[in-house]
Design a protein around this motif. Structure first.
Motif, PDB file in Angstrom:
ATOM      1  N   LEU A 117       0.819  -1.219   0.000  1.00  0.00           N
ATOM      2  CA  LEU A 117       0.000   0.000   0.000  1.00  0.00           C
ATOM      3  C   LEU A 117       0.849   1.264   0.000  1.00  0.00           C
ATOM      4  O   LEU A 117       0.495   2.251  -0.667  1.00  0.00           O
ATOM      5  CB  LEU A 117      -0.955  -0.009   1.193  1.00  0.00           C
ATOM      6  CG  LEU A 117      -2.032  -1.091   1.161  1.00  0.00           C
ATOM      7  CD1 LEU A 117      -2.828  -1.104   2.466  1.00  0.00           C
ATOM      8  CD2 LEU A 117      -2.946  -0.924  -0.046  1.00  0.00           C
ATOM      9  N   VAL A 118       1.959   1.252   0.728  1.00  0.00           N
ATOM     10  CA  VAL A 118       2.861   2.418   0.733  1.00  0.00           C
ATOM     11  C   VAL A 118       3.372   2.682  -0.682  1.00  0.00           C
ATOM     12  O   VAL A 118       3.348   3.819  -1.165  1.00  0.00           O
ATOM     13  CB  VAL A 118       4.044   2.211   1.712  1.00  0.00           C
ATOM     14  CG1 VAL A 118       5.158   3.220   1.465  1.00  0.00           C
ATOM     15  CG2 VAL A 118       3.562   2.292   3.152  1.00  0.00           C
ATOM     16  N   ALA A 130       2.062   1.681  -3.533  1.00  0.00           N
ATOM     17  CA  ALA A 130       0.942   2.083  -4.395  1.00  0.00           C
ATOM     18  C   ALA A 130       0.624   3.564  -4.192  1.00  0.00           C
ATOM     19  O   ALA A 130       0.372   4.298  -5.168  1.00  0.00           O
ATOM     20  CB  ALA A 130      -0.289   1.226  -4.086  1.00  0.00           C
ATOM     21  N   PHE A 131       0.641   4.024  -2.962  1.00  0.00           N
ATOM     22  CA  PHE A 131       0.389   5.433  -2.664  1.00  0.00           C
ATOM     23  C   PHE A 131       1.425   6.329  -3.345  1.00  0.00           C
ATOM     24  O   PHE A 131       1.088   7.342  -3.956  1.00  0.00           O
ATOM     25  CB  PHE A 131       0.404   5.647  -1.143  1.00  0.00           C
ATOM     26  CG  PHE A 131       0.272   7.072  -0.723  1.00  0.00           C
ATOM     27  CD1 PHE A 131      -0.972   7.700  -0.720  1.00  0.00           C
ATOM     28  CD2 PHE A 131       1.385   7.804  -0.339  1.00  0.00           C
ATOM     29  CE1 PHE A 131      -1.098   9.022  -0.338  1.00  0.00           C
ATOM     30  CE2 PHE A 131       1.279   9.130   0.052  1.00  0.00           C
ATOM     31  CZ  PHE A 131       0.026   9.744   0.043  1.00  0.00           C
ATOM     32  N   ILE A 132       2.691   5.933  -3.248  1.00  0.00           N
ATOM     33  CA  ILE A 132       3.755   6.752  -3.827  1.00  0.00           C
ATOM     34  C   ILE A 132       3.675   6.782  -5.347  1.00  0.00           C
ATOM     35  O   ILE A 132       3.797   7.854  -5.958  1.00  0.00           O
ATOM     36  CB  ILE A 132       5.140   6.269  -3.341  1.00  0.00           C
ATOM     37  CG1 ILE A 132       5.265   6.562  -1.851  1.00  0.00           C
ATOM     38  CG2 ILE A 132       6.263   6.935  -4.121  1.00  0.00           C
ATOM     39  CD1 ILE A 132       6.436   5.897  -1.183  1.00  0.00           C
ATOM     40  N   LYS A 137       1.101   6.421  -7.136  1.00  0.00           N
ATOM     41  CA  LYS A 137      -0.064   7.240  -7.494  1.00  0.00           C
ATOM     42  C   LYS A 137       0.300   8.720  -7.423  1.00  0.00           C
ATOM     43  O   LYS A 137      -0.081   9.504  -8.287  1.00  0.00           O
ATOM     44  CB  LYS A 137      -1.239   6.928  -6.578  1.00  0.00           C
ATOM     45  CG  LYS A 137      -2.511   7.675  -6.937  1.00  0.00           C
ATOM     46  CD  LYS A 137      -3.696   7.100  -6.210  1.00  0.00           C
ATOM     47  CE  LYS A 137      -4.969   7.847  -6.442  1.00  0.00           C
ATOM     48  NZ  LYS A 137      -5.351   8.061  -7.821  1.00  0.00           N
ATOM     49  N   LYS A 138       1.062   9.099  -6.394  1.00  0.00           N
ATOM     50  CA  LYS A 138       1.482  10.487  -6.226  1.00  0.00           C
ATOM     51  C   LYS A 138       2.396  10.964  -7.361  1.00  0.00           C
ATOM     52  O   LYS A 138       2.426  12.147  -7.672  1.00  0.00           O
ATOM     53  CB  LYS A 138       2.200  10.688  -4.880  1.00  0.00           C
ATOM     54  CG  LYS A 138       1.272  10.668  -3.695  1.00  0.00           C
ATOM     55  CD  LYS A 138       0.441  11.919  -3.704  1.00  0.00           C
ATOM     56  CE  LYS A 138      -0.374  12.043  -2.445  1.00  0.00           C
ATOM     57  NZ  LYS A 138      -1.295  13.156  -2.494  1.00  0.00           N
ATOM     58  N   GLU A 150       0.772   5.102 -11.749  1.00  0.00           N
ATOM     59  CA  GLU A 150       0.001   3.905 -11.396  1.00  0.00           C
ATOM     60  C   GLU A 150      -0.415   3.077 -12.607  1.00  0.00           C
ATOM     61  O   GLU A 150      -0.765   1.913 -12.466  1.00  0.00           O
ATOM     62  CB  GLU A 150      -1.217   4.264 -10.530  1.00  0.00           C
ATOM     63  CG  GLU A 150      -2.265   5.088 -11.238  1.00  0.00           C
ATOM     64  CD  GLU A 150      -2.093   6.590 -11.073  1.00  0.00           C
ATOM     65  OE1 GLU A 150      -3.101   7.299 -11.217  1.00  0.00           O
ATOM     66  OE2 GLU A 150      -0.987   7.060 -10.828  1.00  0.00           O
ATOM     67  N   CYS A 200       4.425  -3.152  -6.658  1.00  0.00           N
ATOM     68  CA  CYS A 200       3.665  -3.174  -5.402  1.00  0.00           C
ATOM     69  C   CYS A 200       3.605  -4.586  -4.825  1.00  0.00           C
ATOM     70  O   CYS A 200       3.448  -4.753  -3.616  1.00  0.00           O
ATOM     71  CB  CYS A 200       2.232  -2.677  -5.613  1.00  0.00           C
ATOM     72  SG  CYS A 200       2.087  -0.929  -5.970  1.00  0.00           S
TER      73      CYS A 200
END
Length: 171
Positions: free
Chosen positions: A76-77, A79-81, A83-84, A88, A96
């Motif tokens: 999840l970490v 995936a968040f990065i 996306k930022k 993605e 991921c």
């Protein structure tokens, strides 16, 4: 947070406690480059009955929680990065899953360690070799993940600095 708490307990409490029984020999979980049958037998012998029990009933139970926490949290970490940094939809998405696979190999390593602890002194060469492979794969994937994470974080930081400079320049 929970992932890091469990890890901290293992590193500061249960692993040192078990290592005390082994005259400072490193536990199998802590040997990223692997081990051989002689090392396993020496470690399990040095641990003695009390040390093997501490490994089996104090360290391993925490290490049965940690791989799932590691896999989910760090998936999840990442995936968040990504996306930022608007990646993605790229191949980076598949990275991921690296911590998930590291977690799976950690579980397989734990199963092997449990098997060897319970069957000592009658460990099989094949079990030792398989567990060693799982240990190396876990460690390699974990290292790959953290290197990739650092690169992704540096990319995010660079993007932030560029964005901030562009706002300052246009203001």
């Amino acid at each position: 947070m929970l992932t890091n708490i469990v890890y901290a307990i293992m590193i500061t409490v249960t692993i040192p406690k078990v290592m005390n029984f082994a005259d400072g020999m490193k536990l199998l979980d802590m040997l990223p480059t692997g081990y051989n049958e002689d090392y396993v037998n020496s470690l399990l012998n040095a641990l003695g009955s009390d040390g093997r029990n501490a490994y089996l009933f104090q360290q391993i139970p925490l290490d049965l929680i940690y791989p799932c926490l590691f896999g989910v949290t760090y998936c999840l970490v990442f995936a968040f990065i990504i996306k930022k940094i608007n990646k993605e939809d790229s191949f980076l998405f598949y990275l991921c899953f690296v911590p998930v696979f590291a977690g799976i190999f950690d579980y397989l390593e734990n199963i092997g360690i449990i098997t060897m602890l319970k069957s000592y002194p009658d460990n099989s060469t094949i079990m030792t070799q398989l567990t060693n492979i799982f240990s190396i794969l876990k460690s390699t994937l974990t290292a790959i993940y953290f290197v990739t994470l650092i690169i992704a974080l540096l990319t995010l930081l660079t993007k932030y600095i560029i964005s901030r400079n562009e706002k300052t320049t246009h203001s």
